[in-house]
Write an enzyme that holds these catalytic residues in place. Structure first.
Site, PDB file in Angstrom:
ATOM      1  CG  ASP A  13      -1.713  -1.290   1.347  1.00 49.00           C
ATOM      2  OD1 ASP A  13      -2.260  -1.729   0.331  1.00 49.00           O
ATOM      3  OD2 ASP A  13      -1.713  -1.873   2.431  1.00 49.00           O
ATOM      4  N   GLY A  40      -4.137  -4.710  -4.383  1.00 46.23           N
ATOM      5  CA  GLY A  40      -5.131  -3.722  -4.759  1.00 46.23           C
ATOM      6  C   GLY A  40      -4.423  -2.444  -5.148  1.00 46.23           C
ATOM      7  CG  HIS A  41      -1.638  -1.984  -7.766  1.00 46.10           C
ATOM      8  ND1 HIS A  41      -0.805  -2.530  -8.698  1.00 46.10           N
ATOM      9  CD2 HIS A  41      -1.110  -2.291  -6.567  1.00 46.10           C
ATOM     10  CE1 HIS A  41       0.184  -3.148  -8.081  1.00 46.10           C
ATOM     11  NE2 HIS A  41       0.017  -3.023  -6.798  1.00 46.10           N
ATOM     12  CD  GLN A 223       0.765  -9.119  -2.637  1.00 43.95           C
ATOM     13  OE1 GLN A 223       1.436  -9.728  -3.445  1.00 43.95           O
ATOM     14  NE2 GLN A 223      -0.489  -8.845  -2.849  1.00 43.95           N
TER      15      GLN A 223
HETATM   16  P1  IMP Z   1      -2.364 -12.931   1.998  1.00 48.00           P
HETATM   17  O1  IMP Z   1      -1.447 -12.414   0.947  1.00 48.00           O
HETATM   18  O2  IMP Z   1      -3.822 -12.718   1.688  1.00 48.00           O
HETATM   19  O3  IMP Z   1      -2.068 -14.354   2.385  1.00 48.00           O
HETATM   20  O4  IMP Z   1      -2.101 -12.069   3.340  1.00 48.00           O
HETATM   21  C1  IMP Z   1      -0.876 -12.150   4.058  1.00 48.00           C
HETATM   22  C2  IMP Z   1      -0.491 -10.796   4.636  1.00 48.00           C
HETATM   23  O5  IMP Z   1      -0.142  -9.930   3.568  1.00 48.00           O
HETATM   24  C3  IMP Z   1      -1.607 -10.087   5.407  1.00 48.00           C
HETATM   25  O6  IMP Z   1      -1.017  -9.336   6.449  1.00 48.00           O
HETATM   26  C4  IMP Z   1      -2.195  -9.149   4.373  1.00 48.00           C
HETATM   27  O7  IMP Z   1      -2.831  -8.042   4.973  1.00 48.00           O
HETATM   28  C5  IMP Z   1      -0.944  -8.738   3.634  1.00 48.00           C
HETATM   29  N1  IMP Z   1      -1.204  -8.319   2.239  1.00 48.00           N
HETATM   30  C6  IMP Z   1      -1.442  -9.105   1.175  1.00 48.00           C
HETATM   31  N2  IMP Z   1      -1.592  -8.364   0.064  1.00 48.00           N
HETATM   32  C7  IMP Z   1      -1.413  -7.090   0.429  1.00 48.00           C
HETATM   33  C8  IMP Z   1      -1.411  -5.846  -0.291  1.00 48.00           C
HETATM   34  O8  IMP Z   1      -1.585  -5.778  -1.512  1.00 48.00           O
HETATM   35  N3  IMP Z   1      -1.182  -4.735   0.456  1.00 48.00           N
HETATM   36  C9  IMP Z   1      -0.941  -4.783   1.798  1.00 48.00           C
HETATM   37  N4  IMP Z   1      -0.934  -5.909   2.501  1.00 48.00           N
HETATM   38  C10 IMP Z   1      -1.165  -7.055   1.822  1.00 48.00           C
END
Ligand code: IMP
Length: 427
Positions: A13, A40-41, A223
């Site tokens: 983010d 999410g972009h 991420q």
């Molecule tokens: P997962 O990727 O859904 O398995 O989540 C694992 C961790 O990564 C969690 O803490 C999520 O909130 C974080 N996370 C996954 N994708 C994003 C992103 O695009 N932005 C921020 N945090 C993310």
């Protein structure tokens, strides 16, 4: 053959969508190489907001090749929804290419994500519940279903039958949940396969040809560094490798083909989900940043945890990713604060730490070493030249650059495409 990688240096983010969009305009090919619909972009074009999860940001420009590479876990329902949404807005999606080697997210992955999280109780990771972890688990266990399997009805029927039988045993016996109906999932995914098939190709070869032709390629990170499976704050991480090194495995492009790595740094820190966060502000300043910065998840809507800028973690990210330039985002969110703090190092039990500790226990106990700087307390969102920024704003970003040891490349002062100060052209 410029190939630019854009990655997040914090916990996601960082506003990568905006930087990626800016560079996408100049690129011929835009590539997603890791993660899935957990990303999410948000991209703002002509005042209109687009939220992208799986589609590369280049999709918003006509004539770009947009690659969803092999390192991505593909949720067919999610990408088709995005595609139809784009088409409804008159956006041409014919440049999309999906890797035949990407793994497919199935309904049982999402269900297992939810159930595994619930079973962890207080130790939950705080995942996005998009089935990311369980899908990568199947990939590593060598039972995953790839896009090439999905679009071959015979192979898909066989693989799904085997997997669904196993997952249903886990769902019912371990979690006491409802099993999935094979015929229903098969029919639903056969339909998805038909709609996706025209976009499927060997994207590693496609990218190899692009490199050979000297095309401009941009690898769009999802991420971020501290959510990296190997280098992040494990286990509070995602299940893929968002770092620059992930481009080679996630897109099939050798490391020598990468020419520039841009690290996106939000001017303060945020984190969603659980895990240590040394500079977190559980006070009015944190609330102010959350409100002013609309810090709520694009994918899940969850309020983000907010804190001071942690330059120590960004320095670690610079090392892990071989960063060439920093792209600072959301500097304008700090406009109203009278004074700001930057964390330049960590202390633990009175001792200065040379490294970022692997132990989460230690990381949760570290004391940030702050430098306090005066704020600029003026609206910078209309500024277009670096030298026109208030002195205190320049001092703030220059101190960050100094601590991190990487030059400034881009400074963003608002969500719009025009609110971008370019100090270094990446292509
Ligand atoms: P997962 O990727 O859904 O398995 O989540 C694992 C961790 O990564 C969690 O803490 C999520 O909130 C974080 N996370 C996954 N994708 C994003 C992103 O695009 N932005 C921020 N945090 C993310």
């Amino acid at each position: 053959m410029p190939a630019v990688v854009v990655i997040g240096t914090q916990w996601g983010d960082e506003g990568k969508g905006k930087i990626v969009d800016n560079l996408a305009e100049q690129a011929d090919v835009v590539v997603r190489y890791s993660g899935g619909s957990n990303a999410g972009h948000t991209v703002v074009v002509d005042g209109k907001e687009y939220k992208l999860h799986l589609l590369p940001s280049g999709i918003l420009y006509k004539g770009k090749t947009c690659v969803v590479a092999n390192g991505v876990v593909l949720d067919p329902e999610s990408i088709l929804k995005e595609l139809r949404g784009m088409e409804a807005q008159g956006i041409d999606v014919s440049g999309l290419r999906i890797s035949d080697r990407a793994h497919v997210v199935l309904p049982y992955h999402k269900k297992l994500d939810e159930l595994q999280e619930a079973a962890l109780g207080d130790a939950k990771i705080g995942t996005t519940n998009k089935g990311i972890g369980p899908c990568y688990m199947d990939k590593a266990a060598r039972v995953g279903i790839r896009v090439a399997d999905l679009i071959d009805p015979e192979v898909f029927a066989q693989k799904l039958a085997r997997n669904i039988a196993e997952k249903n045993k886990i769902l019912t016996a371990i979690y006491g949940a409802e099993p999935f109906d094979y015929a229903t999932v098969l029919a639903q995914y056969n339909e998805y396969a038909k709609q996706l098939a025209p976009y499927v190709t060997d994207t590693a070869t496609l990218l190899h040809q692009s490199v050979a032709k000297g095309e401009k390629i941009m690898f769009e990170g999802a991420q971020a560094t501290f959510l990296d499976l190997d280098h992040g704050t494990y286990p509070y991480v995602t299940s893929s490798n968002p770092i620059a090194g992930g481009v080679s495995t996630g897109a099939g492009v050798g490391p020598k083909a990468i020419t520039t790595v841009v690290g996106v740094v939000k001017a303060y820190s945020t984190r969603v989900g659980e895990g240590p966060f040394a500079t977190e502000l559980l006070n009015e300043t944190g609330d102010h940043i959350r409100q002013r910065g609309h810090e709520y998840g694009t994918t899940t809507g969850r309020p983000r945890r907010c804190g001071w800028l942690d330059a120590r973690v960004v320095r670690y990210a610079a090392m892990l990713n071989s960063l060439d330039y920093l792209a600072i985002t959301r500097l304008d969110i700090l406009d109203e604060l009278p004074s700001l703090k930057i964390c330049v190092g960590y202390r633990h039990n009175g001792r200065l730490l040379e490294e970022i500790p692997a132990s989460l226990k230690v990381l949760a106990e570290v004391e940030p070493i702050y430098e306090e700087m005066p704020g600029w307390q003026q609206d910078i969102s209309g500024i277009r030249k670096y030298e026109d920024l208030p002195l205190n704003a320049r001092r703030y970003v220059e101190r960050l650059s100094e601590v991190v040891g990487v030059p400034l490349g881009i400074v963003s002062v608002g969500p719009g495409r025009e609110q971008t100060i370019i100090l270094k052209k990446m292509f």
